[in-house]
Design an enzyme around this catalytic site. Structure first.
Site, short mmCIF file in Angstrom:
data_model
loop_
_atom_site.label_atom_id
_atom_site.label_comp_id
_atom_site.label_asym_id
_atom_site.label_seq_id
_atom_site.Cartn_x
_atom_site.Cartn_y
_atom_site.Cartn_z
N GLY A 186 0.76 -1.23 0.00
CA GLY A 186 0.00 0.00 0.00
C GLY A 186 0.80 1.29 0.00
N ASP A 187 2.12 1.21 0.28
CA ASP A 187 2.97 2.41 0.26
C ASP A 187 4.37 2.00 -0.17
OD1 ASP A 187 3.82 5.02 0.54
OD2 ASP A 187 4.01 4.94 2.72
N LEU A 188 4.44 1.26 -1.28
CA LEU A 188 5.67 0.55 -1.63
C LEU A 188 6.60 1.40 -2.49
CD1 LEU A 188 7.08 -2.07 -1.08
CD2 LEU A 188 5.93 -3.09 -3.04
N ASN A 192 10.63 2.32 1.43
CA ASN A 192 10.02 1.30 2.28
C ASN A 192 10.43 -0.11 1.88
OD1 ASN A 192 8.75 3.15 3.89
ND2 ASN A 192 6.80 3.07 2.78
#
Length: 283
Positions: A186-188, A192
């Site tokens: 979801g926030d790749l 991250n």
């Protein structure tokens, strides 16, 4: 802080190193009496960010053995503790392993709904994770694009906002073939992805049941080392639907609206260009 970490983990902290700040929390490296080194995030404000991060990491790990996420060692309202992951240079071999592991995470043991059974966050902004058993385009439009267009609209002109609204209205026709929910990070973005010890692990998730193309699009947004090798291995393991590259702008629009809210008008032109590209891909 040493006492709090020790109580949470059940062991003494012998050394604590400050690593700076990120958003509204502080970062630390701790050496424990039992020989382990751990990574610690702390905040004074108990807003649920760490609970969401811990829930997301554990939920992603439930996809099966080999899922590329670290263990959660401890969590409470003010602190999250993960293993210390020694940094290593990204290699083509580690990138290919990431592609295979990400494909399996997306396609094995899929959730039965979009969203997640916990309150979500991206950075320290709230995400509406209300589970939805309908289709992904409706969920994405209502739970991701609409809320962040409202949040970031002060940085957009009326014409800019209308472009994003057209994407929202047309999401069903822009999203490609129907896709069942996947466990997505979801926030790749590249920051991250932690390259360590011959592999890459995914940290700081905004995890939820979503569209697997979202993670692929996010890796392309700000640059990921050896992305071509990641995607090649992913495609060999679980190829996405035809036309997925043309749909990248649709999936990138939400994180760009997030950045517009977090960092201001410097992201305006990228939001506008991405909305135009998403609409053009659907013609």
């Amino acid at each position: 802080m040493r006492e709090r970490i020790g109580r949470l983990l059940g062991t003494r902290v012998d050394d604590l190193t400050d690593l700076g700040r990120s958003h509204s929390w502080t970062l630390h490296r701790a050496a424990l009496a039992d020989g382990r080194e751990v990574f610690v995030k702390t905040t004074r404000d108990e807003v649920g960010v760490f609970a969401a991060e811990a829930a997301g990491l554990r939920w992603l790990a439930d996809a099966g053995p080999g899922t590329p996420v670290p263990d959660v060692l401890g969590v409470d309202g003010h602190m999250l503790v993960l293993p210390w992951l020694p940094p290593a240079p990204p290699t083509p071999e580690a990138a290919e392993r990431l592609g295979r592991e990400l494909a399996r995470m997306h396609t094995e043991d899929r959730p039965d709904a979009y969203g997640a059974p916990w309150d979500g966050f991206i950075a320290d902004l709230p995400l509406d994770n209300t589970p939805d058993w309908r289709d992904w385009p409706s969920w994405y439009a209502e739970r991701r694009l609409e809320p962040f267009l409202r949040r970031a609209s002060r940085h957009l002109s009326g014409g800019d906002a209308r472009l994003v609204e057209r994407v929202i209205e047309g999401a069903g026709g822009l999203a490609g073939p129907p896709e069942p929910p996947s466990r997505v990070h979801g926030d790749l973005w590249s920051g991250n992805i932690r390259w360590t010890d011959g592999r890459a692990l995914l940290i700081d998730p905004a995890a939820h049941g979503g569209h697997r193309e979202t993670d692929l699009a996010m890796m392309a947004l700000f640059g990921t080392p050896h992305l071509d090798r990641v995607l090649a291995a992913y495609h060999e393991t679980a190829p996405p639907a035809d036309g997925w590259r043309e749909r990248i702008p649709l999936h990138q629009l939400h994180p760009l609206l997030v950045h517009l809210e977090l960092f201001g008008g410097s992201y305006r032109s990228q939001v506008v260009e991405t909305a135009r590209a998403a609409l053009a891909a659907g013609r």
